[in-house]
Design a protein around this motif. Structure first.
Motif, mmCIF file in Angstrom:
data_model
loop_
_atom_site.group_PDB
_atom_site.id
_atom_site.type_symbol
_atom_site.label_atom_id
_atom_site.label_comp_id
_atom_site.label_asym_id
_atom_site.label_seq_id
_atom_site.Cartn_x
_atom_site.Cartn_y
_atom_site.Cartn_z
ATOM 1 N N TRP A 26 -17.558 -16.766 17.989
ATOM 2 C CA TRP A 26 -18.305 -17.745 17.197
ATOM 3 C C TRP A 26 -19.764 -17.322 17.217
ATOM 4 N N ARG A 27 -20.330 -17.076 16.042
ATOM 5 C CA ARG A 27 -21.753 -16.729 15.978
ATOM 6 C C ARG A 27 -22.596 -17.999 16.031
ATOM 7 N N ILE A 28 -23.630 -17.983 16.867
ATOM 8 C CA ILE A 28 -24.535 -19.125 17.013
ATOM 9 C C ILE A 28 -25.664 -18.987 16.001
ATOM 10 N N HIS A 29 -25.755 -19.940 15.092
ATOM 11 C CA HIS A 29 -26.855 -19.961 14.121
ATOM 12 C C HIS A 29 -27.886 -20.991 14.591
ATOM 13 N N ARG A 30 -29.113 -20.543 14.795
ATOM 14 C CA ARG A 30 -30.184 -21.424 15.240
ATOM 15 C C ARG A 30 -31.045 -21.848 14.050
ATOM 16 N N VAL A 31 -31.731 -22.970 14.215
ATOM 17 C CA VAL A 31 -32.555 -23.503 13.126
ATOM 18 C C VAL A 31 -33.661 -22.511 12.766
ATOM 19 N N GLN A 62 -32.657 -24.830 19.235
ATOM 20 C CA GLN A 62 -31.905 -25.822 18.480
ATOM 21 C C GLN A 62 -30.865 -25.123 17.597
ATOM 22 N N ILE A 63 -29.623 -25.567 17.704
ATOM 23 C CA ILE A 63 -28.502 -24.888 17.045
ATOM 24 C C ILE A 63 -28.160 -25.582 15.739
ATOM 25 N N GLN A 64 -27.989 -24.783 14.700
ATOM 26 C CA GLN A 64 -27.639 -25.289 13.377
ATOM 27 C C GLN A 64 -26.126 -25.353 13.166
ATOM 28 N N GLY A 65 -25.406 -24.410 13.755
ATOM 29 C CA GLY A 65 -23.959 -24.398 13.601
ATOM 30 C C GLY A 65 -23.346 -23.186 14.270
ATOM 31 N N PHE A 66 -22.007 -23.150 14.285
ATOM 32 C CA PHE A 66 -21.249 -22.042 14.863
ATOM 33 C C PHE A 66 -20.345 -21.466 13.768
#
Length: 456
Positions: free
Chosen positions: A145-150, A156-160
């Motif tokens: 799962w790639r961690i997308h940050r704001v 702060q995480i935007q989504g996976f």
């Protein structure tokens, strides 16, 4: 401001953002760009390596002569059932967030709950994303799962974003892992290990886990596919074994071809399986191969179901194979406990630990746990007996309150349902009026101490 002072740096003052963060980001981007290309010598391209899979377009032929890859393996009913069962069970589990305190732990309110339990990425539901991660582990050995940050400057995480393991190359350099991933548009992106949730499987060596397709599943899936093809051909030919037509005389090639074509037209296929054969001119039928019973076709197919279930750690009866008595106990409760304890635990432990160390690094306060109660629930009678003991009563110390039980059953709390029953507590008989000394205490007030709890 006095700009003539020697400590004043005009270029630094007019630089956007934090100087420290900008420097950190530049160093990190340079490390990503310098990640090695993972060149592989030709001498090391042997069967079982990832480069062999890339060059051959799969995992090569199995021992039964049938190519086995991710697509063909899922055509085997036992593999499909095992992967679907494990993925569905993990996808049905809630992931709860907690924060430690002096009394134990409390629920932790965070936007991450929505990402883990409802929608990690715009085109993914949480259940499908968890199921895909389990499928990736069950077939390729690792889930990603790639961690997308704001922004690059915040945690702060935007989504996976779930990533397909076939398009992921893990490269280790200077003690860190870099993930080279081919995106949907065909471009490659290099992702630092801090921005990737890497869910490991069996045999994880710090970079990749063993692929079940290469390590254990290839021979069994190949035999199962070969058995399916043999069975299909057997019934396609009218459930007839191979045979030869014998004659005492000599015939020409044209006569042999005409006889073969005429026989195939009249007697091939399931619909013509029981038509009587009319043999003339001294023809005789001679069987060349064993029949289906002698070839043990059905026995082979049954054994492959057990063998594939053994590889995945799934009891055969949970994927529809009920011929033999299970050794996992009887009843839904025992089956669920065994499946969770011996099969799902090896998936869930790696997932939980990876999330805790990547989302809250070195944080001893906030953590996550999968809620296994949904899978461990027994039947109504067993639940009633368990909750009865948990609530306590005469001679029994309770360890749950009424509201805690109602919360597990998705019921609203009661105003007076937060009291924990003490050992030995018993209600006073209704026909015994309260004494003069306790007239100020309303009847039925369970908070009044009894003889055994007084003074404690």
């Amino acid at each position: 401001m006095n700009t003539s002072q020697p400590w004043y740096n005009e270029s630094r003052v007019h630089q956007q953002g934090s100087t420290i963060l900008n420097s950190w980001r530049a160093d990190r981007q340079a490390a990503r760009s310098a990640a090695p290309q993972a060149a592989t010598p030709v001498s090391e391209v042997t069967r079982g390596t990832e480069m062999f899979d890339v060059l051959t377009g799969g995992f090569g032929p199995a021992s039964a002569g049938v190519p086995v890859n991710e697509q063909t393996a899922m055509c085997v009913s036992a593999v499909y059932a095992c992967v679907a069962l494990i993925g569905g069970a993990i996808g049905a589990l809630p992931l709860n967030l907690f924060k430690r305190n002096a009394d134990g732990r409390d629920s932790y309110a965070s936007d991450l709950w929505w990402l883990f339990n409802e929608q990690p990425w715009p085109n993914w539901t949480a259940g499908s994303a968890w199921g895909f991660a389990a499928q990736s582990i069950g077939l390729r050995g690792d889930g990603f799962w790639r961690i997308h940050r704001v922004t690059p400057y915040t945690n702060q995480i935007q989504g996976f974003e779930p990533c397909h393991p076939a398009r992921m190359l893990v490269v280790r350099q200077s003690g860190r892992n870099y993930y080279r991933y081919i995106q949907d548009d065909g471009t490659e992106v290099v992702i630092d290990q801090d921005d990737m949730l890497h869910f490991p499987g069996v045999g994880f060596d710090g970079v990749r886990s063993l692929s079940p397709l290469r390590a254990a599943l290839r021979p069994q899936a190949g035999i199962a596919l070969a058995a399916d093809e043999f069975a299909a051909a057997f019934f396609r030919n009218g459930a007839r074994p191979d045979f030869a037509l014998k004659t005492t005389g000599n015939i020409t090639k044209e006569q042999a071809d005409l006889l073969r074509a005429t026989w195939a037209e009249k007697h091939s296929g399931v619909h013509n399986a029981h038509l009587p054969a009319v043999l003339t001119g001294g023809l005789d039928v001679h069987q060349l191969t064993m029949n289906a019973e002698d070839a043990q076709l059905l026995t082979t197919r049954k054994f492959q179901v057990e063998d594939i279930a053994r590889i995945y750690g799934v009891p055969p009866h949970m994927i529809g194979y009920t011929e033999k008595t299970t050794s996992w106990g009887s009843g839904v409760e025992n089956m669920s406990i065994g499946f969770v304890r011996y099969t799902l635990a090896r998936y869930l432990t790696g997932m939980r630990q990876e999330i805790n160390r990547k989302i809250w690094p070195r944080n001893n306060q906030v953590f996550c746990e999968f809620n296994l109660d949904a899978l461990l629930e027994g039947d109504a009678t067993a639940q009633a007996a368990y909750f009865s003991k948990a609530l306590g009563g005469p001679g029994t110390q309770g360890w749950m309150t009424i509201n805690e039980v109602r919360h597990l059953k998705n019921l609203k709390p009661l105003p007076d349902g937060d009291r924990l029953v003490q050992a030995g507590a018993a209600a006073a008989p209704e026909d015994n009026p309260p004494s003069q000394e306790t007239t100020d205490t309303p009847k039925g007030n369970d908070d009044a101490p009894d003889a055994e709890t007084a003074g404690q």
